[in-house]
Design a protein around this motif. Structure first.
Motif, short mmCIF file in Angstrom:
data_model
loop_
_atom_site.label_atom_id
_atom_site.label_comp_id
_atom_site.label_asym_id
_atom_site.label_seq_id
_atom_site.Cartn_x
_atom_site.Cartn_y
_atom_site.Cartn_z
N PRO A 4 5.17 -8.53 -122.49
CA PRO A 4 6.03 -9.11 -121.45
C PRO A 4 7.43 -8.51 -121.52
CG PRO A 4 5.83 -10.64 -123.28
CD PRO A 4 4.92 -9.49 -123.60
N PRO A 5 8.18 -8.56 -120.43
CA PRO A 5 9.56 -8.06 -120.45
C PRO A 5 10.47 -9.05 -121.17
CG PRO A 5 9.06 -8.98 -118.31
CD PRO A 5 7.78 -9.02 -119.08
N PRO A 6 11.64 -8.60 -121.59
CA PRO A 6 12.59 -9.54 -122.22
C PRO A 6 13.04 -10.60 -121.23
CG PRO A 6 13.22 -7.24 -122.63
CD PRO A 6 12.15 -7.22 -121.59
N LEU A 7 13.40 -11.78 -121.78
CA LEU A 7 13.88 -12.85 -120.92
C LEU A 7 15.23 -12.47 -120.32
CD1 LEU A 7 12.99 -16.07 -122.96
CD2 LEU A 7 11.92 -15.22 -120.88
N PRO A 8 15.45 -12.75 -119.04
CA PRO A 8 16.75 -12.42 -118.44
C PRO A 8 17.84 -13.35 -118.97
CG PRO A 8 15.37 -13.61 -116.88
CD PRO A 8 14.51 -13.34 -118.07
N GLY A 9 19.07 -12.83 -118.94
CA GLY A 9 20.20 -13.63 -119.38
C GLY A 9 20.66 -14.62 -118.33
N ALA A 10 21.64 -15.45 -118.72
CA ALA A 10 22.13 -16.47 -117.80
C ALA A 10 22.84 -15.85 -116.61
CB ALA A 10 23.08 -17.43 -118.53
N HIS A 11 23.56 -14.74 -116.84
CA HIS A 11 24.27 -14.10 -115.73
C HIS A 11 23.30 -13.43 -114.76
CE1 HIS A 11 23.63 -10.90 -118.67
NE2 HIS A 11 23.74 -10.03 -117.67
N GLU A 12 22.11 -13.03 -115.25
CA GLU A 12 21.13 -12.41 -114.35
C GLU A 12 20.43 -13.44 -113.48
OE1 GLU A 12 18.58 -10.31 -116.92
OE2 GLU A 12 20.02 -8.74 -117.42
N LEU A 13 20.36 -14.70 -113.95
CA LEU A 13 19.71 -15.75 -113.17
C LEU A 13 20.65 -16.40 -112.16
CD1 LEU A 13 17.64 -17.49 -115.99
CD2 LEU A 13 16.82 -15.92 -114.25
N THR A 14 21.95 -16.10 -112.24
CA THR A 14 22.91 -16.68 -111.30
C THR A 14 22.75 -16.03 -109.94
OG1 THR A 14 24.43 -17.02 -113.14
CG2 THR A 14 25.34 -17.19 -110.91
N ALA A 15 22.70 -16.87 -108.91
CA ALA A 15 22.56 -16.35 -107.56
C ALA A 15 23.81 -15.57 -107.17
CB ALA A 15 22.33 -17.49 -106.57
#
Length: 354
Positions: free
Chosen positions: A296-307
């Motif tokens: 699996p790919p690495p988990l995205p960071g909090a800034h990547e999940l921000t709209a």
């Protein structure tokens, strides 16, 4: 008395030349006068094509130009189902006998043409034209053979001196023992580019090397201990995965890479032990393949999940005209366009009158 005797077959066997073999097939060859198709042994005896693919190829080769040879059209003509016909067409396409080409018509519409080649190897490796044969030297006349044998081959005979007199000597006869001049070899142009190259490589083509087992970016003793424990515990859930210590040491970095990417141990165990092939011959190779192919790919960071912030659009507010109370859009209060034009026209008239 109920057994029927085929007298025609008996007569045909009697006409077969030579002694009949004691075992194996016996061919009775009857020349065809019409309705026949020439099929090469490279197709009829292809070592890697299935009998279904060979039969479908012969059926396609026997059809005239322009006949539909798709999966559904062949299924309507043959007793095989669509799945077997589709698999046979894929085999023929892999070995270059069949090819689907996208073509554009003068009207601009794209169509798919199905091209069948009865001898694809001849297109990839075209035959060169044979060199012209040298004509054989004519045999010498028997009467002149002894005379020719007395002439040495190392040096030519000296020319006789011209006889005195006004009459000229007759020209000497040509030497028939000398070989005729050899014509220069024909200049062969470069072989043309292959017109029919299979898009799918044959099964004998070299395969690319397998992808390496994934490894964690920052290996730690905790990751290695958790990965080793997970691999050792697999035999409790699936007895097929009773791994040796060597296999566990080799596969531990792959499981550690999954744990580093925040994969849950239960999810890793379920992915590695479900939907197993039967029988499972090489469990360590299967685990290596699944750890490599399903990483699996690495988990995205909090800034990547921000709209992403939507761009703000400046809206011009409404204003009320000071002269006619009409509503219009303007960044500052004042008069509307009609009032501004009326005031400008009136001031121009006043200036003209003055």
């Amino acid at each position: 008395m109920d057994t029927q005797q085929n007298t025609a077959l008996t007569r045909a066997l009697a006409e077969v030349p030579g002694p009949l073999p004691t075992s194996g097939v016996i061919h009775i060859v009857i020349p065809h006068a019409d309705r026949f198709t020439i099929v090469g042994n490279h197709l009829a005896q292809h070592p890697d094509l299935s009998c279904t693919a060979v039969g479908i190829a012969v059926r396609i080769q026997s059809l005239p130009q322009g006949i539909e040879v798709g999966i559904k059209a062949l299924a309507a003509r043959c007793r095989e189902g669509e799945k077997r016909i589709a698999a046979a067409l894929r085999e023929l396409e892999a070995f270059g006998y069949l090819r689907r080409v996208r073509d554009r018509l003068p009207s601009g519409r794209f169509i798919t043409r199905t091209v069948f080649c009865n001898h694809p190897t001849a297109l990839v490796h075209p035959r060169r034209p044979a060199a012209p044969q040298r004509p054989a030297a004519p045999a010498p006349h028997p009467a002149s053979a002894p005379a020719l044998a007395q002439v040495p081959t190392s040096a030519p005979a000296p020319a006789p001196a011209p006889a005195p007199g006004p009459a000229s000597a007759p020209p000497p006869e040509p030497d028939m023992s000398a070989p005729p001049p050899v014509p220069p070899p024909p200049v062969l142009s470069a072989p043309p580019a292959p017109l029919f190259v299979p898009l799918v490589p044959p099964p004998t083509a070299p395969k690319p090397p397998p992808a390496p087992l994934p490894r964690p970016n920052e290996p730690t003793p905790e990751l290695d201990r958790a990965a080793t424990a997970l691999l050792s515990d697999l035999r409790r859930h699936a007895p097929q995965f009773t791994l040796s210590e060597t296999d566990i040491r080799q596969l531990a970095p792959g499981v550690a890479a999954w744990l580093e990417r925040a994969a849950h141990p239960d999810a890793i165990r379920r992915i590695l032990t479900t939907d197993l092939p039967q029988p499972l011959r090489h469990p360590a190779k299967l685990l290596k393949h699944r750890l490599t192919a399903l990483l699996p790919p690495p988990l995205p960071g909090a800034h990547e999940l921000t709209a992403p912030a939507r761009p703000r659009i400046a809206v011009t507010p409404f204003q009320t005209c000071d002269g006619c109370d009409r509503v219009f859009r303007s960044p500052a209060p004042g008069h509307c366009r009609d009032c501004r034009e009326h005031r400008a026209h009136r001031s121009e008239a006043t200036r003209t009158a003055a």
